[in-house]
Scaffold this active site. Structure first.
Site, PDB file in Angstrom:
ATOM      1  N   ALA A 199     -41.576 -17.691   2.570  1.00 25.60           N
ATOM      2  CA  ALA A 199     -41.554 -16.273   2.920  1.00 25.60           C
ATOM      3  C   ALA A 199     -40.257 -15.574   2.543  1.00 25.60           C
ATOM      4  O   ALA A 199     -40.259 -14.406   2.147  1.00 25.60           O
ATOM      5  CB  ALA A 199     -41.820 -16.104   4.412  1.00 25.60           C
ATOM      6  N   HIS A 200     -39.125 -16.261   2.661  1.00 28.61           N
ATOM      7  CA  HIS A 200     -37.853 -15.570   2.461  1.00 28.61           C
ATOM      8  C   HIS A 200     -37.564 -15.266   0.994  1.00 28.61           C
ATOM      9  O   HIS A 200     -36.585 -14.587   0.683  1.00 28.61           O
ATOM     10  CB  HIS A 200     -36.698 -16.363   3.091  1.00 28.61           C
ATOM     11  CG  HIS A 200     -36.286 -17.579   2.341  1.00 28.61           C
ATOM     12  ND1 HIS A 200     -35.094 -17.660   1.656  1.00 28.61           N
ATOM     13  CD2 HIS A 200     -36.884 -18.781   2.195  1.00 28.61           C
ATOM     14  CE1 HIS A 200     -34.976 -18.857   1.116  1.00 28.61           C
ATOM     15  NE2 HIS A 200     -36.046 -19.557   1.425  1.00 28.61           N
ATOM     16  N   THR A 236     -45.171 -27.500  17.339  1.00 29.48           N
ATOM     17  CA  THR A 236     -45.546 -26.140  17.731  1.00 29.48           C
ATOM     18  C   THR A 236     -45.250 -25.164  16.603  1.00 29.48           C
ATOM     19  O   THR A 236     -44.170 -25.180  16.016  1.00 29.48           O
ATOM     20  CB  THR A 236     -44.774 -25.712  18.994  1.00 29.48           C
ATOM     21  OG1 THR A 236     -45.057 -26.645  20.041  1.00 29.48           O
ATOM     22  CG2 THR A 236     -45.175 -24.315  19.435  1.00 29.48           C
ATOM     23  N   CYS A 328     -29.169 -23.733  -4.080  1.00 30.02           N
ATOM     24  CA  CYS A 328     -29.178 -24.971  -3.305  1.00 30.02           C
ATOM     25  C   CYS A 328     -28.018 -25.894  -3.673  1.00 30.02           C
ATOM     26  O   CYS A 328     -27.717 -26.828  -2.944  1.00 30.02           O
ATOM     27  CB  CYS A 328     -30.500 -25.698  -3.505  1.00 30.02           C
ATOM     28  SG  CYS A 328     -31.915 -24.735  -2.942  1.00 30.02           S
TER      29      CYS A 328
END
Length: 382
Positions: A199-200, A236, A328
């Site tokens: 998403a980012h 979760t 990275c």
């Protein structure tokens, strides 16, 4: 002026995305695994987000698995395919992101696979004839080749790669982290078994991604300990991340054509101004070729100079945020594995300018001006 041209590393959060997430941060706090009303409300929101993503890429909702990021999704595809399907051979390229390279190399080190690398030319374009040769030697293999390179922006023909993999009954995974939200993806036309989004990279929140896994391809979970994600990814769910991911991708598809025109215009301006202002400037890979490169990324190769050792630092001092390659590894001493594979002259400086819908022509002009000032003051190496 303070400008940000490192959008391949991460993008700013779209205000519409934040607005969609806030209710699930403040009010809708139920655990989606709970059977009471609070839990069911959140579970419904997750499943609606899954349907949104599936619709946008023309997949079935059950084919979308939420992950923490693109790296996890790449690991899930590789480990799951090799260890569940019993594959003994994998093909990749030396230009892949470390999320793929290091994962496959770990499987090779463990003795799970034999690893082959497809050849590429001096600009980083894959040799598909060599890929076909490799596939012919061991047809049932795992193939991982990215859609667009995160450092040099090369676009690869994943449609043609998918066709070759299908002909040889190979399992095809493509890292689409840099192109998801910037190009349309239709998994009914693309013969990929796995593709990935984070998403980012398209103005969503950090810490959430997804893996598309083609229906009928059952692989073991990477994370165990719970029944979430149809027993495919325990833990979760990152609820407001999932909501933000779906909203960000929805916006990206809604506005894609306009944003592509705007960003390609910025990239063309960068290329023209850099060529005019800095003698000897070049571009890595196919970065300067509009039809062969990711429109959000421009990899600039600067002439040999003493300045290159402190290039990113000096730009940062002048309030220009960029990367020297992959974000990275930007803080590591080791050079870029991509540029090394292309045999780029180590005396030349490299900058990756990566743009988004929020950048402006004034920011492009400012960044080029700051860079040109440095090179006008600094004699070149002889």
């Amino acid at each position: 002026m303070n400008v940000y041209f490192d959008n391949a590393a991460t993008t700013p959060l779209d205000p519409e995305v934040l607005d969609a997430m806030l209710p699930f941060m403040r009010d809708h706090f139920g655990n989606p695994s709970s059977i009471h009303g609070h839990g069911r409300q959140v579970r419904a929101a997750i499943e609606n987000a899954r349907k949104t993503i599936a619709h946008l890429i023309n997949a079935a909702p059950a084919e979308i698995v939420f992950t923490s990021c693109g790296t996890e999704a790449d690991n899930y595809a590789a480990f799951g395919s090799v260890r569940t399907l019993g594959l003994k051979h994998a093909i990749t390229s030396p230009l892949e992101h470390h999320a793929v390279l290091h994962t496959l190399q770990a499987l090779q080190k463990a003795g799970d696979i034999q690893l082959s690398y497809v050849r590429h030319d001096t600009q980083g374009r894959f040799d598909l004839a060599h890929l076909e040769e490799l596939l012919a030697t061991q047809p049932r293999t795992f193939v991982s080749l990215m859609h667009a390179n995160n450092e040099i922006g090369n676009l690869n023909d994943i449609v043609a790669i998918g066709e070759l993999c299908a002909q040889h009954n190979a399992v095809f995974h493509t890292d689409t982290v840099q192109t998801m939200g910037h190009y349309p993806h239709n998994v009914q036309q693309l013969k990929a078994n796995f593709l990935v989004g984070s998403a980012h990279k398209f103005h969503g929140p950090k810490g959430i991604g997804f893996l598309y896994r083609r229906s009928g391809l059952l692989v073991d979970a990477l994370i165990h300990g719970g029944s979430q994600e149809r027993n495919q990814r325990a833990g979760t769910e990152n609820v407001y991340g999932i909501i933000g991911l779906a909203k960000a991708l929805e916006i990206a598809y809604r506005d894609m054509a306009a944003h592509q025109r705007h960003i390609q215009g910025l990239k063309d301006r960068f290329i023209n101004k850099l060529r005019a202002e800095i003698e000897g400037v070049e571009f890595n890979g196919t970065s300067a070729e509009a039809d062969q490169s990711l429109y959000t990324v421009l990899s600039v190769s600067l002439p040999p100079s003493e300045l290159n050792e402190m290039l990113l630092f000096n730009l940062d001092i002048n309030k220009v945020s960029v990367s020297g390659g992959s974000a990275c590894t930007s803080g590591a001493n080791a050079g870029s594995h991509v540029l090394s594979a292309l045999n780029v002259d180590p005396d030349r400086g490299t900058i990756r300018f990566s743009m988004s819908k929020y950048n402006t022509t004034e920011e492009v002009d400012y960044a080029v001006e700051q860079l040109a000032k440095m090179y006008r003051r600094q004699p070149l190496k002889i």
